[in-house]
Design an enzyme around this catalytic site. Structure first.
Site, short mmCIF file in Angstrom:
data_model
loop_
_atom_site.label_atom_id
_atom_site.label_comp_id
_atom_site.label_asym_id
_atom_site.label_seq_id
_atom_site.Cartn_x
_atom_site.Cartn_y
_atom_site.Cartn_z
CB SER A 38 -0.96 0.02 1.19
OG SER A 38 -0.27 0.21 2.40
CE LYS A 77 -2.56 2.19 4.97
NZ LYS A 77 -2.29 1.24 3.93
#
Length: 182
Positions: A38, A77
């Site tokens: 991701s 993230k």
């Protein structure tokens, strides 16, 4: 007798050094293993990084935080929105408080997109049911926007769940070095 003194000195040094490392690990930094794709192309599956604790989180920092949807799991993230921000994506462009922002860390993936669809689908703050990001929360996105489970699915992230600010890759050696915001 001299050998026993030397042995005790050595054991004492090792114990104090281990305690020092333990305290550093507890209060200053934490090692993290990247799991999944991701954060490609910035971070890769299996990389080992260092996250600094107790730092001020800024826009575009990469953070690790407790997963709100899975006990005992952490995510990595990029912080896109801070408290008070109004964030939107339109035509694959990031807007914060109405101003367009470049995201150079996405250039590689944007160049590879050939299917006519954007790397980042359009959204605005209505996705989160608020007009601006509330105090004590941040909006995070993975760099690999098409596959990332991030604020678009998880919601805004509580700052209290942030474990550290990822600053350094230490493994593999080929990727060794500091992480920038671009």
């Amino acid at each position: 007798m001299q050998q026993i003194k030397e042995l005790l000195k050595t054991v004492g040094f090792v114990v104090i050094f281990a305690l020092f490392l333990l305290l550093l690990r507890q209060y200053v930094f934490t090692p993290v293993i990247v799991k999944g794709d991701s954060m490609d192309p910035t971070l890769h599956d299996g990389e080992r990084v260092i996250a600094l604790k107790n730092t001020e989180i800024e826009r575009f920092d990469i953070i690790t935080f407790e997963a709100p949807d899975e006990e005992g799991k952490n995510y990595i993230k990029r912080v896109i929105g801070l408290p008070g921000d109004r964030v939107a994506y339109q035509n694959d462009t990031l807007y914060i408080n109405g101003q367009a922002y470049d995201e150079p860390y996405l250039d590689e993936f944007k160049a590879a997109v050939t299917d006519g669809f954007p790397l980042t689908s359009d959204f605005d703050m209505s996705l989160f049911g608020v007009e601006v990001i509330p105090e004590g929360q941040v909006l995070v996105l993975g760099d690999n926007r098409r596959i990332s489970k991030d604020s678009r699915q998880l919601g805004l992230i509580d700052e209290s769940t942030i474990l550290g600010d990822v600053k350094f890759v230490f493994w593999p050696i080929a990727d060794f070095g500091m992480l920038g915001k671009d």
